[in-house]
Design a protein around this motif. Structure first.
Motif, mmCIF file in Angstrom:
data_model
loop_
_atom_site.group_PDB
_atom_site.id
_atom_site.type_symbol
_atom_site.label_atom_id
_atom_site.label_comp_id
_atom_site.label_asym_id
_atom_site.label_seq_id
_atom_site.Cartn_x
_atom_site.Cartn_y
_atom_site.Cartn_z
ATOM 1 N N ARG A 72 0.963 -1.187 -0.070
ATOM 2 C CA ARG A 72 0.140 -0.193 0.352
ATOM 3 C C ARG A 72 0.923 1.048 -0.299
ATOM 4 N NH1 ARG A 72 -1.283 -2.933 4.098
ATOM 5 N NH2 ARG A 72 -1.042 -1.687 5.508
ATOM 6 N N TYR A 73 0.438 1.705 -1.046
ATOM 7 C CA TYR A 73 1.293 3.814 -0.992
ATOM 8 C C TYR A 73 0.015 4.693 -1.306
ATOM 9 C CZ TYR A 73 1.658 3.536 -5.926
ATOM 10 O OH TYR A 73 1.842 3.971 -7.345
ATOM 11 N N ASP A 74 0.045 6.267 -1.155
ATOM 12 C CA ASP A 74 -0.279 6.991 -1.520
ATOM 13 C C ASP A 74 0.385 7.309 -2.325
ATOM 14 O OD1 ASP A 74 -1.965 6.538 0.912
ATOM 15 O OD2 ASP A 74 -0.749 7.817 2.499
ATOM 16 N N SER A 75 1.328 7.687 -2.317
ATOM 17 C CA SER A 75 1.647 8.976 -3.876
ATOM 18 C C SER A 75 3.239 8.327 -4.329
ATOM 19 C CB SER A 75 1.753 10.090 -3.915
ATOM 20 O OG SER A 75 2.191 10.037 -2.618
ATOM 21 N N VAL A 101 4.782 7.679 -0.476
ATOM 22 C CA VAL A 101 4.168 7.900 0.690
ATOM 23 C C VAL A 101 3.560 6.347 0.948
ATOM 24 C CG1 VAL A 101 2.864 8.909 1.917
ATOM 25 C CG2 VAL A 101 4.081 10.323 0.111
ATOM 26 N N THR A 102 4.380 6.283 2.363
ATOM 27 C CA THR A 102 3.500 4.837 2.412
ATOM 28 C C THR A 102 3.770 4.843 4.080
ATOM 29 O OG1 THR A 102 3.322 1.996 2.379
ATOM 30 C CG2 THR A 102 5.504 3.868 2.202
ATOM 31 N N GLY A 103 2.276 3.509 4.816
ATOM 32 C CA GLY A 103 2.294 3.434 6.069
ATOM 33 C C GLY A 103 3.631 1.800 6.017
ATOM 34 N N PRO A 140 6.734 8.702 5.445
ATOM 35 C CA PRO A 140 5.153 8.023 6.288
ATOM 36 C C PRO A 140 3.862 9.777 6.438
ATOM 37 C CG PRO A 140 6.936 9.178 8.125
ATOM 38 C CD PRO A 140 7.476 9.621 6.698
ATOM 39 N N PRO A 141 2.759 8.580 5.875
ATOM 40 C CA PRO A 141 2.346 9.506 5.379
ATOM 41 C C PRO A 141 1.681 10.277 5.999
ATOM 42 C CG PRO A 141 1.226 7.230 5.601
ATOM 43 C CD PRO A 141 2.512 7.112 5.737
ATOM 44 N N ALA A 142 0.900 12.011 6.124
ATOM 45 C CA ALA A 142 0.989 12.667 6.619
ATOM 46 C C ALA A 142 -0.669 12.153 7.730
ATOM 47 C CB ALA A 142 -0.270 13.925 5.714
#
Length: 147
Positions: A72-75, A101-103, A140-142
């Motif tokens: 999983r990643y956001d961008s 950007v990932t957790g 880390p994601p915001a």
């Protein structure tokens, strides 16, 4: 799932004086083909297009790995630097930094990086003829608003 194509075709055109473009997919991409180079045109030249293909390879394979692992990643964003020499004219190195950007845990980020190096067609082609190295940085994601 449809298998990836095994051959690719682009079409290039130019007119005297250096006005040129390549058609890739459904897009015409203006390119800088002037000689001597002189003032920058703002259009990418062959070196920038090669570095762009490398960046696109990393980004596409990140998406591939994210669905297969799953990851999983956001961008993501990537910076690629290509170094060349003049005699003989060739690329001698490619360096990159891919920021995701990932957790996900670091071991999973490392697994994705290993996949990018192992399964990237453009990556492996360039690595066969010049030094290629880089890093994948997990950001880390915001936190959610109000959290």
């Amino acid at each position: 799932m449809t298998p990836a194509p095994l051959s690719y075709e682009v079409h290039g055109t130019s007119t005297a004086g250096g006005s040129a473009s390549v058609r890739a997919g459904l897009r015409d991409i203006p390119i800088d083909a002037r000689w001597p180079a002189g003032e920058p045109s703002g259009d990418p030249g062959p070196a920038e297009l090669l570095a762009s293909a490398f960046a696109a390879c990393l980004i596409k394979n990140l998406e591939r790995a994210s669905s297969m692992l799953p990851f999983r990643y956001d961008s993501a964003e990537v910076t690629v630097r290509a170094r060349r020499q003049d005699a003989p004219p060739r690329f001698v190195g490619i360096e990159y930094e891919l920021r995701i950007v990932t957790g996900e845990e670091q071991r999973r980020v490392d697994l994705v990086h290993r996949n990018l190096r192992q399964f990237g067609t453009v990556y492996n082609t360039l690595a066969a003829v010049c030094e290629v190295h880089g890093t994948v940085v997990a950001v880390p994601p915001a936190p959610p608003p109000g959290g």
